[in-house]
Design a protein around this motif. Sequence first.
Motif, PDB file in Angstrom:
ATOM      1  N   THR A 181       0.838  -1.208   0.000  1.00  0.00           N
ATOM      2  CA  THR A 181       0.000   0.000   0.000  1.00  0.00           C
ATOM      3  C   THR A 181       0.867   1.249   0.000  1.00  0.00           C
ATOM      4  N   ASP A 182       1.900   1.244   0.835  1.00  0.00           N
ATOM      5  CA  ASP A 182       2.803   2.399   0.893  1.00  0.00           C
ATOM      6  C   ASP A 182       3.508   2.608  -0.445  1.00  0.00           C
TER       7      ASP A 182
ATOM      8  N   ASP B 138       0.996   4.060  -2.927  1.00  0.00           N
ATOM      9  CA  ASP B 138       0.768   5.487  -2.648  1.00  0.00           C
ATOM     10  C   ASP B 138       1.946   6.330  -3.107  1.00  0.00           C
TER      11      ASP B 138
ATOM     12  N   ASN C 262       1.774   9.150  -6.050  1.00  0.00           N
ATOM     13  CA  ASN C 262       2.178  10.539  -5.825  1.00  0.00           C
ATOM     14  C   ASN C 262       3.283  10.962  -6.783  1.00  0.00           C
TER      15      ASN C 262
END
Length: 132
Positions: free
Chosen positions: A60-61, A64, A68
């Motif tokens: 998930t990190d 993300d 970004n």
Amino acid sequence: MNNNNINKRSIQELKARLLVMRNEIAESIRHIEKDTLNKSQRDASGDLSGYSFHMADMATDNFDREFNLDIGSKEQQLLNQIENALSMIEEGTYGKCEDCEQLISIERLRAVPFARLCIKCQEASEKREKEG
């Protein structure tokens, strides 16, 4: 200005709009850099312990972070287009289609102040991209 299609007042209005857009996008890029690039994965997740991440949390990190970075890349491209338009204003070449060299309509420039192509050439370019 040697653009007969746009009067000086319109150019100043478009320039002011481009400057506002440039500032907003530059601020957004700074925010992305601060939140994404200048933090380690552990800091970004808020995990201050010495223990390893759970695989799902890491995925998930990573997603993300990639998301970004993709937004930042697109915003950098837009910022470059805005800078190009501002340079063209200074050079007196703003509002001229890069393909056919005809004047871009004021309506198009009001809608997309950093447009480099007239509507006809933009449509042709998009058609080529879809086909290619």
